[in-house]
Design an enzyme around this catalytic site. Structure first.
Site, PDB file in Angstrom:
ATOM      1  CG  ASP A   1      11.349  15.528  45.358  1.00  0.00           C
ATOM      2  OD1 ASP A   1      11.586  15.351  44.286  1.00  0.00           O
ATOM      3  OD2 ASP A   1      10.507  16.273  45.680  1.00  0.00           O
TER       4      ASP A   1
ATOM      5  CE  LYS B   1      14.358  15.231  38.600  1.00  0.00           C
ATOM      6  NZ  LYS B   1      13.201  15.724  39.379  1.00  0.00           N
TER       7      LYS B   1
ATOM      8  CD  GLU C   1      10.386  13.765  39.954  1.00  0.00           C
ATOM      9  OE1 GLU C   1       9.483  14.404  39.420  1.00  0.00           O
ATOM     10  OE2 GLU C   1      11.721  13.746  40.107  1.00  0.00           O
TER      11      GLU C   1
ATOM     12  CG  ASP D   1       5.622  17.717  40.164  1.00  0.00           C
ATOM     13  OD1 ASP D   1       5.821  18.717  40.313  1.00  0.00           O
ATOM     14  OD2 ASP D   1       6.307  16.649  40.148  1.00  0.00           O
TER      15      ASP D   1
END
Lengths: 308, 608
Positions: free
Chosen positions: B8, B70, B171, B193
């Site tokens: 992850d 990211k 994800e 999330d």
């Protein structure tokens, strides 16, 4: 405080030497004076304790301007002070002691001292008497340049002859000059280096560089002093892979006389992070971080555990 | 059988997992933590720091510490996200040679893929240390909204780190995989999330026989745990300023401590109702007095400070459900992902919005990595049936007259898919049309991302609107987009295949792979030397300690003197090998040191 800090000939330091520098002279003379003023003895633990027996001394330039670079404590010499006084200037340690009592006890760790210069080059006098910035008026009580007068000002043997250090210092004629010319600073930088006062030499060299950034000799002195000091602090810290941990309960921390930089370094110590990692994350120069950490270890605020 | 790790690769933290004996497990790092900060720093001495150690100096060495890479990976220079990052990131972001983004750390420029590769390499090392052998294959997760370029850049990062990324999965899909692992479920779930730096909400359908389908996804790439920390920091700074008149933000060391303390307090308040923030010697006053910061923070206060942030996430949930045409009642379970979902207020508000208690069976920090590991294991095991159906993260279309964007494949369409539309010319005697393939949600073409372009020529000369051109978009199962334009009258056609590009050339990637390999070898060599040195120094310490005693015992005999000399020689040689960093020589010398130590102990035991 029995050592004349500016007496060039008194240094027998085989320690760091700049290229082209003459080896220090007069080591025998210094040794004889040491025997007069103090005692050196070795205990079972291999630690050498040097005790100076002298009346309390007055450092002549207590009010001298503070250097922009904070003077670090002595790297090779341990000054035993209460924790609360960690931040206090060294001068305060030296005052108010009864004549005849040990004025200052210096402890040298036998093992870690192996890589450090011998006793004669013990650094740190600059903490008590930092050099004034360039252009500043030299205080009236500033120690004179002449070695003989310095000897008188700070020699405990002289003090025992009935006159205390303060009086001796006061008799010295103040230097007439207002501006400190670079040549004087260069001499001071060299003398301090020769005496092993690397902190003082570094501070002076930086002053010179402040006025003349292209000063090659000062630049070399800065580099060498920094390297030397860092090595000395590292020697006192020990193995860079060992793990420091805080030895004082959190609630008691604030009673220590630390500054915020030491507080920050202390906050990074978690009982898992190694010394080398700590230096990486400290955000300070390696020299400063090692200086602070060595100070914290010596003050008993931080203890080290074996690597691995 | 070769192991596949699941990674992850998060905006704030990363996690690595593996399936062992049929059970997915998260691998802790050397510090024992199951997540590792996705941070990379270069120290003044040029040393590379990754993970926790990089995080601990993030404020004091802000210019040379990269976080949230990211947000930049696979992005073009002239995009809104990059502009936002330029405005907010303390590290230096510069334009790369291929309209991409580069980051300057000290005196070197790094591509964003390289930075992510450093994090992935760290995760690889964590897994290798745990497994005791090299790991080559990985499944890496990305947000569901990542476009082709971002996915390709993530793959490139894996390659630079020495990993063969056999699959990139979304994800929320990974989270649903972990949630549904070992259970034959058939239900619609919401994955909420809330991580350290981003918020994502996804609606998924989990079908029986292991079919996972993302129905809809949305989020905010600048909303996460860091914003909660900032609120606590603001509160502390304000209080300190009122008390002492000093702005702690002006001091980097103080700010680093505040940041660490705020995060710690926030975590603690998920378990307790009140916590103390105690930072002695936080700063020195103008009078050189050390000042301390000591304040109590209650959970109620934290909730008051951060309430609007949580409400923002709920609003996004609302709009996502609306867009996807799924009602709250259709949601059968809510999976919480990300450390921030431990905050009681977050759980409470999510439960209030969806009208049901969120699922507590999965670990919010680990669930995505576990899902990736499950997928990796399934890819190697042909017996396992698992189909992951992904959706297009963005709308695909072309530019039409007036600079408008004409969608052909809407957002969240399940792939593979295809769609066609017929267009006409806009000018009399127009003989060519330019097809600009775009991706995005804006009605204005220039605000969307250009994926490619081509020109269809030799059209029949005719009045405007008479020539008809059929445009077809197709996305295959691998996510590759192809676009075809066809003159319906003449049958003349032109097409383009949009190949995902990370912004790096193959030569650059090869060179980065070599560099990363060298770094990995150096690191391993240093570790090997340090390990051997520690072992040697321990033996040397023992020998040196025993030396005086042994010397005294054997001094009377020639044999003894000889043995003492030999022991000295062994020590001297070991010291010299350590100085030369000769790891092989030192390993050989360990035997001699061990022998000497045993001999010394034997001599003392016999005589004592």
């Amino acid at each position: 405080m029995s050592e004349p800090p500016r007496h060039r000939k008194s240094s027998s330091a085989p320690g760091p030497r700049l290229p082209g520098q003459r080896p220090p002279e007069g080591s025998s003379r210094r040794s004889s004076r040491r025997k007069r003023s103090g005692s050196l003895h070795d205990d079972d633990s291999g630690r050498i304790t040097l005790t100076f027996r002298a009346p309390s001394l007055h450092v002549p330039d207590l009010d001298a301007p503070v250097l922009p670079l904070p003077p670090p404590p002595e790297p090779a010499v341990r000054i035993e002070t209460p924790l609360a006084d960690l931040d206090a200037p060294t001068e305060r340690v030296e005052r108010g002691e009864a004549p005849g009592e040990p004025a200052l006890a210096l402890e040298l760790d036998g093992e870690s001292f192996a890589s450090a210069p011998p006793l004669e080059v013990s650094d740190g006098w600059a903490q008590a008497r930092p050099a004034p910035p360039r252009g500043a008026r030299r205080p009236a009580s500033y120690p004179p340049k002449r070695a003989s007068q310095q000897d008188m000002a700070l020699d405990p043997a002289s003090s025992r002859r009935g006159a205390d250090a303060l009086q001796l210092v006061e008799r010295v004629e103040p230097l007439p000059s207002i501006d400190i010319e670079p040549p004087n600073l260069v001499t001071e930088m060299e003398e301090r280096f020769a005496l092993g006062d690397f902190t003082g030499s570094l501070a002076t060299a930086e002053l010179i560089l402040g006025a003349d950034p292209g000063h090659e000799l000062a630049r070399r002195y800065v580099e060498t002093c920094k390297e030397t000091l860092e090595r000395l602090y590292c020697a006192r810290i020990g193995d860079m892979r060992s793990v420091p941990s805080v030895a004082v309960p959190t609630v008691e921390l604030r009673w220590l006389g630390l500054d915020h930089r030491a507080g920050f370094l202390l906050s990074l110590i978690d009982g898992h992070t190694r010394v080398d990692e700590l230096l990486d994350v400290s955000g300070m120069s390696r020299l400063e971080a090692t200086r602070i950490l060595a100070g914290l270890i010596e003050a008993g605020v931080v203890r080290m555990s074996e690597p691995g | 059988m070769e192991k596949v790790i699941g990674i992850d690769l998060g905006t704030t933290n990363s996690c690595v997992a593996i399936v062992e004996g049929g059970t997915p497990t998260v691998i802790p790092n050397r510090g024992g933590y199951k997540t590792t900060p996705s941070m990379v720093a270069i120290t003044e001495a040029g040393k590379r720091l990754v993970g926790h150690i990089a995080k601990r100096q993030a404020v004091t060495n802000a210019e040379n510490t990269v976080y949230a890479a990211k947000r930049l990976i696979g992005r073009k220079w002239n995009t809104t996200q990059v502009r936002s990052a330029l405005a907010t990131c303390p590290y230096r972001i510069v334009e790369g040679p291929h309209d991409d983004v580069r980051i300057q750390l000290r005196d070197k420029l790094y591509s964003v893929s390289e930075i992510s590769a450093m994090v992935l390499q760290e995760m690889k090392i964590i897994a290798e240390d745990y497994l005791g052998h090299e790991v080559r294959k990985a499944v890496v997760t990305v947000p569901a909204y990542f476009n082709d370029g971002q996915r390709q850049a993530t793959k490139d990062a894996g390659a630079i780190a020495g990993l063969d990324v056999i699959r990139i999965i979304n994800e929320p899909t990974a989270a649903a995989l972990a949630y549904g692992f070992g259970r034959n479920l058939d239900r619609t779930v919401a994955v909420y999330d809330l991580g350290g730096g981003t918020f994502d909400i996804s609606i998924l359908e989990i079908g029986s026989h292991g079919v996972f389908k993302v129905i809809s996804t949305a989020g905010d790439t600048f909303l996460g745990g860091e914003d909660f920390d900032s609120r606590i920091i603001d509160w502390l700074v304000k209080g300190f300023q009122q008390e002492h008149g000093i702005d702690l933000r002006q001091d980097r060391m103080a700010l680093q401590r505040l940041k660490d303390a705020a995060e710690k307090a926030k975590c603690e308040l998920s378990a307790v109702r009140e916590t103390e923030i105690n930072l002695p010697f936080i700063i020195s006053s103008s009078r050189n007095e050390a000042l301390h910061l000591q304040r109590m923070l209650s959970r109620d206060e934290l909730e008051r400070l951060c309430n609007d942030l949580i409400e923002r996430t709920i609003k996004i949930c609302e709009s996502t459900l609306e867009d996807s045409g799924v009602s709250k009642d259709d949601i059968e379970d809510v999976i919480l992902v990300g450390g921030m979902t431990r905050v009681p207020k977050v759980q409470h508000m999510v439960a209030g919005f969806f009208g049901r208690e969120p699922c507590k069976g999965v670990h919010p920090d680990e669930v995505v990595a576990l899902g990736a590991a499950i997928q990796g294991s399934a890819l190697l095991d042909e017996q396992q049936e698992m189909v992951l159906l992904d959706v297009t993260p963005h709308t695909l279309g072309i530019m039409v007259v007036g600079g408008f964007f004409e969608p052909l494949i809407p957002q969240n369409t399940t792939v593979p898919t295809s769609s066609s539309k017929t267009f006409t010319t806009v000018r009399d005697n127009q003989t060519a049309v330019k097809i600009l393939v775009l991706q995005g949600e804006s009605q204005r073409a220039e605000q969307n991302e250009l994926l490619g372009e081509f020109i269809l020529t030799d059209l029949r000369r005719a009045a405007k609107g008479q020539v008809e051109i059929d445009v077809t978009f197709e996305i295959n199962a691998d996510g590759i987009v192809s676009v075809q334009a066809k003159d319906l009258e003449t049958g003349r056609q032109q097409s383009i295949t949009v190949t995902a590009s990370s912004g790096l050339t193959q030569d650059e990637i090869t060179s980065m792979i070599d560099e990363a390999k060298t770094h990995a070898v150096d690191r391993r060599a240093t570790e090997a030397f340090e390990g051997t040195r520690q072992e040697a120094e321990k033996l040397m310490g023992d020998i040196e300690r025993l030396f005086p005693q042994v010397e005294q015992i054997v001094s009377g005999s020639d044999f003894g003197r000889d043995a003492i000399e030999k022991a000295r020689g062994v020590l001297d040689r070991a010291r010299s090998l350590i100085e030369r960093k000769d790891v092989e020589g030192l390993k050989e010398q360990l035997e001699a040191l061990g022998r000497t130590q045993r001999m010394f102990k034997g001599v003392i035991a016999k005589t004592g």
